[in-house]
Design an enzyme around this catalytic site. Structure first.
Site, mmCIF file in Angstrom:
data_model
loop_
_atom_site.group_PDB
_atom_site.id
_atom_site.type_symbol
_atom_site.label_atom_id
_atom_site.label_comp_id
_atom_site.label_asym_id
_atom_site.label_seq_id
_atom_site.Cartn_x
_atom_site.Cartn_y
_atom_site.Cartn_z
ATOM 1 N N GLU A 148 59.350 38.962 9.875
ATOM 2 C CA GLU A 148 59.962 37.808 8.896
ATOM 3 C C GLU A 148 60.047 38.250 7.641
ATOM 4 O O GLU A 148 58.686 38.458 7.077
ATOM 5 C CB GLU A 148 58.460 37.282 9.241
ATOM 6 C CG GLU A 148 58.505 36.641 10.370
ATOM 7 C CD GLU A 148 57.491 35.028 10.469
ATOM 8 O OE1 GLU A 148 57.071 34.062 9.918
ATOM 9 O OE2 GLU A 148 57.062 34.716 12.115
ATOM 10 N N ASP A 188 54.902 26.946 12.549
ATOM 11 C CA ASP A 188 55.748 25.501 11.372
ATOM 12 C C ASP A 188 56.874 25.279 12.683
ATOM 13 O O ASP A 188 58.928 25.977 11.660
ATOM 14 C CB ASP A 188 56.158 26.410 10.243
ATOM 15 C CG ASP A 188 56.601 25.484 9.186
ATOM 16 O OD1 ASP A 188 57.097 24.538 9.255
ATOM 17 O OD2 ASP A 188 57.951 25.973 8.428
ATOM 18 N N GLU A 224 50.763 35.696 13.508
ATOM 19 C CA GLU A 224 50.365 35.388 13.297
ATOM 20 C C GLU A 224 48.763 34.474 13.018
ATOM 21 O O GLU A 224 48.398 33.840 12.098
ATOM 22 C CB GLU A 224 51.276 34.372 11.446
ATOM 23 C CG GLU A 224 52.281 35.406 11.468
ATOM 24 C CD GLU A 224 52.917 34.692 9.965
ATOM 25 O OE1 GLU A 224 52.259 33.100 9.753
ATOM 26 O OE2 GLU A 224 53.990 34.853 10.096
ATOM 27 N N TYR A 251 56.452 36.531 2.127
ATOM 28 C CA TYR A 251 57.216 35.949 1.819
ATOM 29 C C TYR A 251 57.598 36.147 0.048
ATOM 30 O O TYR A 251 56.419 34.906 -0.801
ATOM 31 C CB TYR A 251 57.259 34.439 2.453
ATOM 32 C CG TYR A 251 57.350 34.085 3.878
ATOM 33 C CD1 TYR A 251 59.007 33.858 3.821
ATOM 34 C CD2 TYR A 251 56.375 34.469 4.595
ATOM 35 C CE1 TYR A 251 59.325 34.029 5.364
ATOM 36 C CE2 TYR A 251 57.320 34.360 6.258
ATOM 37 C CZ TYR A 251 58.854 33.925 6.776
ATOM 38 O OH TYR A 251 59.196 33.656 7.653
#
Length: 637
Positions: free
Chosen positions: A532, A202, A443, A496
């Site tokens: 994160e 991303d 990831e 997240y």
């Protein structure tokens, strides 16, 4: 385009060849000179269907302007955002750079002088010519490569040097990061030959020559590499060194360590040894000690049989790093990461190195009380690591193993390239005291069957390269199915909650985050970093009650995470790194409005509400240590 892919695959298959020699950062000394040849280059994209016309027509054999239309291109910079041409912005394939430079006559006339051409980084596969002669090629972005061009220059007349660099940003299943080229075959919707580059990361796939291009000299018998490892006991510091000299089998080596006031504190003769420093000043992180980031200066002299001496000076920080089941220790003291994730990303320049931006970012990090950052998702410029050494900012140094989602990217060619990349990364960054941990991936699909063997090999190999630092990778997998976690020293978890999972429901963060931490620690008994977390916030967008994409929502998400961090850092959580330091560009998609907006600063480095929240928090955490100097203990909030 398929021809370009075949060329790239052939390069990757040969990547296991012997590594280049040492990769010391070019610096000037009594025996070395450096000439920066960055600046304005000329540029041409190979827009032929196969992206192979430049090689077929041998563009490197004559001035690039004679091959067709060229444009100006600044180096360093990404080429994508420099022009008004959308085709250049999104271009995939070979691009060509060229510059004519003058080489000092004394460099060429003195045959005892070695002349080296060095490229700080180019994305991702590069071929380099000088005066039409191929001198080297390199697979992989983000790291430097160089070539001894002394012979080429002395075989051609005059002092003018035409440098040609071809760069290809194509990503395949075997590159780092990986990607795929997809050809669109529906002729009712796409013209013949139409293709797109698919990726699983991303951030925008910026390309070009991203860091300075340098010419530098050394004597023919020269210091090729230096390895330093440090430790201490009570007030005695120990600096182990290993010096590699090329061009002389019997060079006399002398090593001198000096304090910041210029005093010699230790010296030794020989290419290997240990320097003993009494009343040592340790290298401490920012906000952890009243005298952080202390650096000694190590001068290495190598004198060849003919009396010629090479001199290289290396900054040295004396410190130790250890990991227990619940703590991360720097100099035997618990260290808590309160910092940021970053990107090399900015308006116009893309990933191009830019000193004003670097200095601004460090000022902002210190303003907010950050003591650390992760080089997500690739190695940053060496100058950034040097800044971190000088300012005491701790670094998790990450390779570009991001987006490894396809099972075919766990094959032998991919693993060989990944192992080689870690060798190059460790070789480049091993002497930086700011670097306290290696991250081998971000990831990955670590639940896939090949991942266990892949990461066992990768982590083991990285440890064999450097046993003084822990190794990790960043996971977003289910704790019970992560096949790589058993091999790392620290668990780094991205999550997240209330954003990608249960969007809008911040009331669930506490429960879900507690469960995450307890599950990971319960299974692996290793310290955990929240590597994160965050939420997008469009600057200036407000809502009360908070709604997604507003500054209030980002702030609420952070507060809910922080409540859990404050509980768990008393147990086994050793750090928190916000995603992200600043907004950054991504590819175009329906979930991104001109890039990712999870920054606590805008892309122009202006603070959102979350920046002030983190500033208050980070300074409060730092003040809890009770060792800060008076000037730092009570910042004006």
């Amino acid at each position: 385009m398929r021809a370009a892919e075949r060329l790239l695959l052939a390069a990757l298959c040969s990547v296991c060849q012997a590594l280049q020699d040492g990769m010391l950062f070019p610096t000037e000394s009594p025996s070395r000179e450096v000439k920066d040849v960055s600046g304005l280059w000329i540029f041409r994209a190979d827009e032929s269907p196969e992206r192979s016309r430049g090689f077929e027509q041998q563009w490197y054999k004559s001035p690039l302007a004679e091959t067709g239309p060229v444009i100006d291109m600044p180096v360093p910079s990404s080429y994508n955002d420099i022009t008004q041409d959308a085709q250049i912005r999104d271009f995939i394939g070979w691009v060509w750079y060229e510059k004519d430079v003058w080489v000092p006559a004394r460099w060429i006339q003195d045959r005892g002088t070695r002349i080296v051409l060095r490229v700080g980084s180019a994305h991702y596969y590069s071929v380099l010519w000088v005066n039409g002669v191929k001198v080297t090629e390199h697979v992989g972005g983000h790291l430097p490569f160089e070539a001894d061009i002394s012979g080429v220059l002395r075989q051609t007349s005059g002092n003018q040097c035409r440098i040609t660099i071809a760069v290809n940003n194509t990503l395949t299943l075997e590159t780092l990061p990986p990607g795929t080229i997809q050809y669109m075959t529906d002729r009712s919707r796409y013209p013949a030959g139409y293709f797109v580059q698919n990726t699983n990361f991303d951030f925008f796939n910026y390309a070009g020559i991203h860091r300075p291009v340098l010419l530098y000299t050394t004597p023919k018998a020269h210091i090729d590499d230096i390895t330093v490892e440090t430790t201490f006991s009570d007030n005695i510091g120990l600096v182990s060194f290993n010096v590699s000299v090329l061009g002389s089998s019997k060079a006399a080596v002398k090593v001198t360590l000096s304090a910041q006031d210029g005093r010699c504190v230790a010296s030794a003769d020989g290419s290997r040894g240990v320097l003993k420093v009494t009343d040592v000043n340790l290298w401490w992180p920012y906000l952890m000690h009243e005298n952080p980031a202390y650096l000694y200066s190590m001068e290495v002299q190598a004198t060849a049989e003919d009396g010629q001496t090479d001199v290289y000076t290396l900054p040295v920080g004396i410190r130790t790093v250890k990991v227990t089941s619940t703590q991360f220790l720097i100099n035997n003291k618990p260290f808590y990461f309160h910092g940021v994730n970053k990107h090399e990303d900015a308006d116009i320049r893309g990933k191009g190195f830019d000193w004003p931006l670097v200095v601004k970012d460090f000022n902002l990090m210190k303003w907010m009380g950050a003591n650390s950052f992760r080089t997500s998702h690739y190695p940053y410029a060496e100058e950034i690591l040097q800044m971190a050494d000088r300012h005491g900012i701790v670094i998790i140094d990450e390779c570009p193993g991001v987006g490894i989602k396809d099972i075919r990217s766990f094959g032998n060619v991919s693993l060989a390239h990944h192992l080689t990349f870690m060798e190059e990364l460790v070789r480049r960054d091993k002497n930086h005291p700011s670097v306290v941990m290696w991250s081998v991936a971000n990831e990955p699909a670590s639940e896939m069957p090949p991942a266990g063997f892949y990461f066992k090999e990768l982590v083991s190999h990285t440890r064999s390269l450097d046993s003084s630092r822990p190794v990790t990778y960043i996971t977003a997998s289910n704790y019970a199915r992560d096949l790589g976690a058993p091999y790392v020293d620290v668990i780094c978890v991205n999550s997240y909650f209330s954003w990608y999972q249960d969007p809008g429901h911040t009331e669930l963060i506490g429960l879900q985050l507690n469960t995450q931490f307890d599950n990971w620690y319960g299974k692996y008994q290793k310290p955990i970093i929240q590597s994160e977390y965050g939420a997008d916030a469009v600057p200036g967008l407000h809502s009360d009650p908070p709604m997604m994409f507003t500054e209030e929502y980002q702030k609420t998400v952070l507060q809910n995470y922080h409540n859990v961090f404050d509980q768990k850092r008393k147990e086994f959580v050793i750090g928190e790194l916000i995603w992200n330091f600043a907004d950054f560009m991504t590819s175009q998609s329906i979930i991104r409005v001109v890039g990712n907006k999870k920054g606590i600063f805008t892309r122009q480095r202006q603070p959102k509400a979350g920046a002030f929240l983190l500033r208050e928090r980070y300074w409060r955490i730092a003040n809890e240590t009770g060792v800060l100097p008076t000037w730092a203990r009570y910042p004006c909030l």
